[in-house]
Design a protein around this motif. Structure first.
Motif, PDB file in Angstrom:
ATOM      1  N   LEU A 276      50.570  35.222  45.042  1.00  0.00           N
ATOM      2  CA  LEU A 276      49.190  35.416  44.606  1.00  0.00           C
ATOM      3  C   LEU A 276      48.223  34.602  45.454  1.00  0.00           C
ATOM      4  O   LEU A 276      47.139  35.083  45.805  1.00  0.00           O
ATOM      5  CB  LEU A 276      49.049  35.033  43.137  1.00  0.00           C
ATOM      6  CG  LEU A 276      49.647  35.984  42.100  1.00  0.00           C
ATOM      7  CD1 LEU A 276      49.374  35.467  40.693  1.00  0.00           C
ATOM      8  CD2 LEU A 276      49.103  37.386  42.262  1.00  0.00           C
ATOM      9  N   ALA A 277      48.601  33.377  45.775  1.00  0.00           N
ATOM     10  CA  ALA A 277      47.718  32.531  46.577  1.00  0.00           C
ATOM     11  C   ALA A 277      47.465  33.138  47.948  1.00  0.00           C
ATOM     12  O   ALA A 277      46.388  32.959  48.534  1.00  0.00           O
ATOM     13  CB  ALA A 277      48.320  31.131  46.722  1.00  0.00           C
ATOM     14  N   ILE A 335      50.159  32.361  36.071  1.00  0.00           N
ATOM     15  CA  ILE A 335      51.136  33.166  36.792  1.00  0.00           C
ATOM     16  C   ILE A 335      51.970  33.933  35.767  1.00  0.00           C
ATOM     17  O   ILE A 335      52.639  33.337  34.924  1.00  0.00           O
ATOM     18  CB  ILE A 335      52.048  32.286  37.661  1.00  0.00           C
ATOM     19  CG1 ILE A 335      51.212  31.363  38.561  1.00  0.00           C
ATOM     20  CG2 ILE A 335      52.994  33.160  38.477  1.00  0.00           C
ATOM     21  CD1 ILE A 335      50.301  32.073  39.522  1.00  0.00           C
ATOM     22  N   GLY A 336      51.915  35.248  35.838  1.00  0.00           N
ATOM     23  CA  GLY A 336      52.668  36.079  34.913  1.00  0.00           C
ATOM     24  C   GLY A 336      53.957  36.578  35.528  1.00  0.00           C
ATOM     25  O   GLY A 336      54.456  36.041  36.520  1.00  0.00           O
ATOM     26  N   ASN A 341      51.417  40.324  37.504  1.00  0.00           N
ATOM     27  CA  ASN A 341      50.652  39.888  38.672  1.00  0.00           C
ATOM     28  C   ASN A 341      50.231  41.074  39.535  1.00  0.00           C
ATOM     29  O   ASN A 341      49.134  41.073  40.106  1.00  0.00           O
ATOM     30  CB  ASN A 341      51.478  38.892  39.492  1.00  0.00           C
ATOM     31  CG  ASN A 341      51.815  37.643  38.696  1.00  0.00           C
ATOM     32  OD1 ASN A 341      51.070  37.245  37.801  1.00  0.00           O
ATOM     33  ND2 ASN A 341      52.949  37.032  39.001  1.00  0.00           N
ATOM     34  N   ASP A 342      51.089  42.088  39.607  1.00  0.00           N
ATOM     35  CA  ASP A 342      50.716  43.316  40.316  1.00  0.00           C
ATOM     36  C   ASP A 342      49.501  43.968  39.654  1.00  0.00           C
ATOM     37  O   ASP A 342      48.589  44.449  40.345  1.00  0.00           O
ATOM     38  CB  ASP A 342      51.879  44.301  40.324  1.00  0.00           C
ATOM     39  CG  ASP A 342      53.003  43.893  41.270  1.00  0.00           C
ATOM     40  OD1 ASP A 342      52.751  43.059  42.161  1.00  0.00           O
ATOM     41  OD2 ASP A 342      54.125  44.400  41.093  1.00  0.00           O
ATOM     42  N   ALA A 343      49.503  43.985  38.317  1.00  0.00           N
ATOM     43  CA  ALA A 343      48.378  44.574  37.582  1.00  0.00           C
ATOM     44  C   ALA A 343      47.092  43.803  37.842  1.00  0.00           C
ATOM     45  O   ALA A 343      46.010  44.389  37.999  1.00  0.00           O
ATOM     46  CB  ALA A 343      48.694  44.611  36.087  1.00  0.00           C
ATOM     47  N   ALA A 347      43.807  45.361  39.642  1.00  0.00           N
ATOM     48  CA  ALA A 347      42.508  45.367  38.961  1.00  0.00           C
ATOM     49  C   ALA A 347      41.443  44.745  39.841  1.00  0.00           C
ATOM     50  O   ALA A 347      40.297  45.225  39.884  1.00  0.00           O
ATOM     51  CB  ALA A 347      42.621  44.635  37.629  1.00  0.00           C
ATOM     52  N   LEU A 348      41.782  43.677  40.543  1.00  0.00           N
ATOM     53  CA  LEU A 348      40.810  43.033  41.434  1.00  0.00           C
ATOM     54  C   LEU A 348      40.518  43.926  42.648  1.00  0.00           C
ATOM     55  O   LEU A 348      39.372  44.005  43.109  1.00  0.00           O
ATOM     56  CB  LEU A 348      41.326  41.680  41.887  1.00  0.00           C
ATOM     57  CG  LEU A 348      41.371  40.593  40.800  1.00  0.00           C
ATOM     58  CD1 LEU A 348      42.060  39.334  41.332  1.00  0.00           C
ATOM     59  CD2 LEU A 348      39.977  40.259  40.313  1.00  0.00           C
TER      60      LEU A 348
END
Length: 355
Positions: A276-277, A335-336, A341-343, A347-348
């Motif tokens: 994610l980072a 962090i999920g 995290n893909d979702a 969305a972003l």
């Protein structure tokens, strides 16, 4: 000088409440606690009609083993929040003493101090959200009885190096308690401050089962500290802090098999944190991602309010941390699972298409 010399004199002299469970053990007929003699319907273990042990020995021993300390250094309670409250009440006189914190940081330190009537001395983190040990030590007053350090820090995620913690411990000897909150330490690549406990009797370490151990609903946290501090806090602790089902759930999770699963999940969280980072900075509206050693990322946006609202419409809830000093443009993202995290990323990314 004893660490207890820092505590309130009236608490040191207080005669603690003596519960029925503490006064007598053993015997086959228990008629000393005004309990129901019958278990409730559905209680397969036939234990819920009895008060639980104030400090369940099996849980204390297992936590001591996991945290690498002796059992007499462990106090278990309702989350680490309870230990924070107990520490402030035991060491801070209302209208006289103070605690020191470095905002932006976990809000319960200040809340507990204010409820007790203690002052709150704020020594802000540096601009990069690292702890400024020089400024902290320079600004301390004799009124400060507890210094709270959150590592990794919530809500920013930065770790305080063990060498810095030891420097603070040396400087605070005989002056104040140093309490290191390690709620997120399992997600960091660093040793615990508990490794310093044998050298500094005024050092305490907060740990919790709510994060890495996935037991937020059970509400079990620990304070690791000098046995004298543990004994003092037990004087003012409610007599039966931990419900039996919560203790049973913790003992199940803390078994070797559960511990192995937790290690696997921690590794997944660390990997997802790195992913994610790396991915977030390229998404629309993202200004910066703060370095984190915890299970979350603090992210700066050009319009954090709009991002929060857009994510909520997409069914994703993140933490709005714009009220914290220095974070007026930031959201905290836990962090999920990889799928969650893909979702989030999708969305972003969709905000670019909508624009």
């Amino acid at each position: 000088m004893s660490v207890l010399d820092l505590a309130r004199a009236d608490i040191r002299a207080l005669a603690p409440y003596s519960s029925a469970r503490m006064e007598a053990r053993g015997g086959s007929v228990a008629l000393n606690a005004n309990e129901s003699p019958w278990p409730p319907p559905g209680d397969a273990g036939a234990t819920l009609h009895r008060y639980p042990d104030p400090q369940p020995a099996a849980l204390v021993q297992r936590l001591a083993q996991i945290y690498g300390v002796r059992a007499e250094r462990v106090l278990v309670g309702r989350g680490s929040d309870e230990a924070i409250d107990l520490l402030v009440r035991a060491f801070c006189r209302a209208g006289v003493d103070a605690v020191a914190i470095s905002p932006p940081t976990f809000g319960m330190y200040a809340v507990c101090a204010k409820v007790q009537g203690a002052a709150v001395l704020e020594i802000p983190l540096r601009a990069d959200f690292t702890l400024d040990a020089d400024a902290l030590l320079a600004r301390l007053t004799p009124a400060v009885k507890i210094v709270f350090v959150c590592s990794p820090n919530n809500p920013t995620g930065a770790l305080v190096p063990l060498a810095t913690i030891e420097r603070l411990a040396e400087a605070l000897r005989g002056r104040a308690l140093l309490i290191v909150d390690e709620a997120y330490i399992e997600f960091a690549d660093a040793p615990s401050a508990a490794t310093l406990l044998d050298r500094y009797e005024h050092l305490g370490v907060l740990r919790t089962l709510s994060k890495a151990w996935a037991l937020a609903g059970a509400r079990i946290g620990s304070l690791l500290a000098a046995p004298e501090v543990i004994a003092l806090l037990r004087r003012i602790m409610p007599p039966y802090p931990l419900p039996t089902p919560c203790v049973d759930a913790a003992l199940t999770v803390l078994q070797d098999g559960g511990a192995a699963l937790v290690r696997e999940r921690i590794a997944t969280v660390r990997g997802e944190r790195t992913r994610l980072a790396a991915a977030l900075p390229s998404l629309p509206g993202v200004r910066a991602v703060l370095p984190s050693q915890a299970n979350f990322l603090a992210v700066r946006f050009t319009d954090a309010a709009a991002v929060y609202a857009d994510l909520l419409r997409a069914g994703i809830v993140v933490r709005d941390i714009r009220r914290y000093p220095g974070l007026a443009d930031a959201l905290r993202i836990s962090i999920g699972t990889p799928e969650q995290n893909d979702a989030l990323l999708a969305a972003l990314a969709a905000r670019r298409e909508a624009a």
